[in-house]
Design a protein around this motif. Structure first.
Motif, PDB file in Angstrom:
ATOM      1  N   LEU A  25      -9.801  -0.029  -0.312  1.00 36.29           N
ATOM      2  CA  LEU A  25      -8.899  -1.157  -0.561  1.00 36.29           C
ATOM      3  C   LEU A  25      -8.249  -1.002  -1.932  1.00 36.29           C
ATOM      4  N   CYS A  26      -6.965  -1.347  -1.987  1.00 32.39           N
ATOM      5  CA  CYS A  26      -6.240  -1.291  -3.263  1.00 32.39           C
ATOM      6  C   CYS A  26      -6.920  -2.224  -4.273  1.00 32.39           C
ATOM      7  N   ASN A  27      -7.198  -1.706  -5.486  1.00 28.79           N
ATOM      8  CA  ASN A  27      -7.856  -2.506  -6.533  1.00 28.79           C
ATOM      9  C   ASN A  27      -7.007  -3.693  -6.968  1.00 28.79           C
ATOM     10  N   VAL A  28      -5.693  -3.623  -6.716  1.00 30.42           N
ATOM     11  CA  VAL A  28      -4.799  -4.674  -7.209  1.00 30.42           C
ATOM     12  C   VAL A  28      -4.458  -5.691  -6.122  1.00 30.42           C
ATOM     13  N   CYS A  29      -4.004  -5.203  -4.941  1.00 27.88           N
ATOM     14  CA  CYS A  29      -3.508  -6.162  -3.939  1.00 27.88           C
ATOM     15  C   CYS A  29      -4.395  -6.244  -2.696  1.00 27.88           C
ATOM     16  N   GLY A  30      -5.423  -5.395  -2.599  1.00 24.76           N
ATOM     17  CA  GLY A  30      -6.365  -5.467  -1.487  1.00 24.76           C
ATOM     18  C   GLY A  30      -5.885  -4.807  -0.200  1.00 24.76           C
ATOM     19  N   PHE A  67      -2.840   6.198  -3.275  1.00 24.31           N
ATOM     20  CA  PHE A  67      -1.622   5.451  -3.623  1.00 24.31           C
ATOM     21  C   PHE A  67      -1.474   4.272  -2.680  1.00 24.31           C
ATOM     22  N   CYS A  68      -1.214   3.077  -3.219  1.00 26.95           N
ATOM     23  CA  CYS A  68      -1.011   1.893  -2.386  1.00 26.95           C
ATOM     24  C   CYS A  68       0.484   1.744  -2.087  1.00 26.95           C
ATOM     25  N   GLY A  69       0.829   1.852  -0.823  1.00 29.57           N
ATOM     26  CA  GLY A  69       2.225   1.751  -0.405  1.00 29.57           C
ATOM     27  C   GLY A  69       2.775   0.339  -0.497  1.00 29.57           C
ATOM     28  N   HIS A  70       1.897  -0.652  -0.731  1.00 31.87           N
ATOM     29  CA  HIS A  70       2.381  -2.025  -0.839  1.00 31.87           C
ATOM     30  C   HIS A  70       2.779  -2.376  -2.277  1.00 31.87           C
ATOM     31  N   CYS A  71       1.880  -2.100  -3.244  1.00 30.80           N
ATOM     32  CA  CYS A  71       2.175  -2.538  -4.622  1.00 30.80           C
ATOM     33  C   CYS A  71       2.410  -1.373  -5.582  1.00 30.80           C
ATOM     34  N   GLY A  72       2.355  -0.125  -5.077  1.00 33.26           N
ATOM     35  CA  GLY A  72       2.648   1.020  -5.947  1.00 33.26           C
ATOM     36  C   GLY A  72       1.534   1.327  -6.931  1.00 33.26           C
ATOM     37  N   HIS A  73       0.311   0.864  -6.638  1.00 30.23           N
ATOM     38  CA  HIS A  73      -0.817   1.164  -7.532  1.00 30.23           C
ATOM     39  C   HIS A  73      -1.427   2.512  -7.184  1.00 30.23           C
ATOM     40  N   LEU A  74      -1.854   3.239  -8.220  1.00 31.92           N
ATOM     41  CA  LEU A  74      -2.589   4.485  -8.012  1.00 31.92           C
ATOM     42  C   LEU A  74      -4.019   4.248  -8.454  1.00 31.92           C
TER      43      LEU A  74
HETATM   44 ZN   LIG Z   1      -1.825  -2.445  -3.805  1.00 34.24          ZN
END
Ligand SMILES: [Zn+2]
Length: 382
Positions: A4-9, A40-47
């Motif tokens: 899961l993305c650390n920022v947006c889940g 890489f999170c395709g939703h919020c651009g977090h790596l």
């Molecule tokens: Zn994200």
């Protein structure tokens, strides 16, 4: 495996990069077992990088940044031939950007030895300064400039809730396996309309950040905005230029509505990240090709005793041919890395012909031109 993305889940199905090596380097240039795996999170651009094993224990007992001395510091950069150290630049930038009204109540969150607040304590004795870190390792440093009771370890003092005008965080969020919790905790410690002031590395200006195993987060401007807005902050300033290779965020505790991340910017980040993957996939071969093309050269050294310099040495087929490291950081000079001495540029023997330049590629060529001139050595650039 899904993470899961650390920022947006958002669920991320597979990593975009794995180093394939059995060991990796940390941001403190220690060698740790395990390979680096970046998603890489395709939703919020977090790596993000998969955390090391026993990560909590690592920060509590092993991650002791520069505890050897009160003064030890990273070199920020050479300006007009003069070394400017990171902590001085951090304090100057903080004061320039924030002003800090008289008697402000300030907390440094995840502070390490908090060299920035130590400088601030002498520059601005009116400020009411506090520090917090997950480790007990730095208490002796804090005692030298803070009154007893103005620090906490492991968890913040519950009495501090809602009380601070400003909470700072210098290069801590990139280590946080749960950054939303950390930003939420900072939100809870601030008074209404209080300000968070955070610095994080910018991987898009310094590719080393992509492969250090202890940086679990590599923020973009988009993912930082998402992180702070979701926690109830309004972004006041997001500056990629005030501190080289870092992002500076100022966010106000307010009731803001988070906007969805802009898809176009996320797509452009993805392109840049593909470039980073290619860069790191090819780099060991590039170093080794240069090494074998220059086999006949007798004497060689590495410029830069930080991450990039050590990385070059780990790539070489025959590291024994490196005689020394050269570094402008006066705190490094006279010590050893990898069993090799670290010397100042002026001490470099004139007949050392080959110089592997272990600096951020964005600034490396200019740094060599300023230090030695362009034709003194045969240079290898990352
Ligand atoms: Zn994200």
């Amino acid at each position: 495996m899904t993470v899961l993305c650390n920022v947006c889940g958002t669920s991320i199905r597979s990593p975009i990069f794995t180093s394939g090596a059995e060991a990796s380097l940390t941001s403190l240039c220690e060698i740790r077992p395990g390979q680096v795996e970046v998603s890489f999170c395709g939703h919020c651009g977090h790596l993000q990088t998969a955390p090391m094993e026993n990560v909590e224990d690592y920060y509590d007992t092993q991650y002791n940044i520069q505890v050897e001395s009160r003064e030890q510091d990273d070199l920020y950069k050479m300006i007009d031939g003069k070394a400017v150290y990171r902590v001085d630049h951090q304090m100057d930038t903080l004061l320039k950007k924030m002003g800090l009204p008289k008697d402000s109540r300030v907390l440094d969150y995840g502070c390490g030895k908090s060299a920035t607040l130590r400088r601030l304590a002498s520059a601005r004795p009116d400020l009411d300064l506090h520090v917090f870190d997950v480790s007990d390792a730095y208490v002796d440093f804090w005692k030298e400039f803070l009154p007893e009771g103005n620090w906490a370890t492991h968890s913040p003092d519950p009495a501090w809730r809602g009380s601070f005008d400003v909470v700072t965080s210098f290069f801590a969020l990139e280590h946080a396996t749960r950054p939303c919790e950390m930003v939420g905790a900072i939100h809870g410690l601030l008074r209404p309309s209080g300000l968070a002031y955070c610095l994080v590395p910018n991987v898009y200006r310094n590719p080393a950040d992509f492969v250090v195993i202890d940086h679990v987060n590599h923020f973009s401007e988009v993912s930082l905005r998402c992180l702070f807005e979701s926690a109830g902050f309004e972004i006041i300033d997001l500056d990629p230029n005030a501190h080289d290779a870092a992002l500076v965020v100022i966010a106000c505790k307010t009731r803001s509505v988070a906007e969805p991340p802009p898809a176009k910017q996320v797509a452009s980040l993805r392109e840049q990240v593909d470039g980073l993957c290619k860069y790191w996939n090819e780099i060991t071969d590039r170093v080794r090709r240069f090494e074998s093309d220059h086999n006949e050269v007798a004497r060689a050294a590495v410029y830069g005793a930080g991450f990039y310099g050590l990385f070059i040495v780990t790539c070489l087929r025959d590291p024994s041919r490196i005689e020394c490291f050269v570094d402008q950081n006066a705190f490094y000079q006279g010590s050893r890395r990898y069993g090799k001495p670290i010397i100042a540029p002026a001490e470099l023997a004139p007949d050392i012909e080959l110089l592997y330049v272990g600096l951020n590629p964005a600034i490396a060529q200019q740094a060599m031109a300023d230090t030695f001139g362009t034709d003194r050595h045969t240079y290898f650039y990352l």
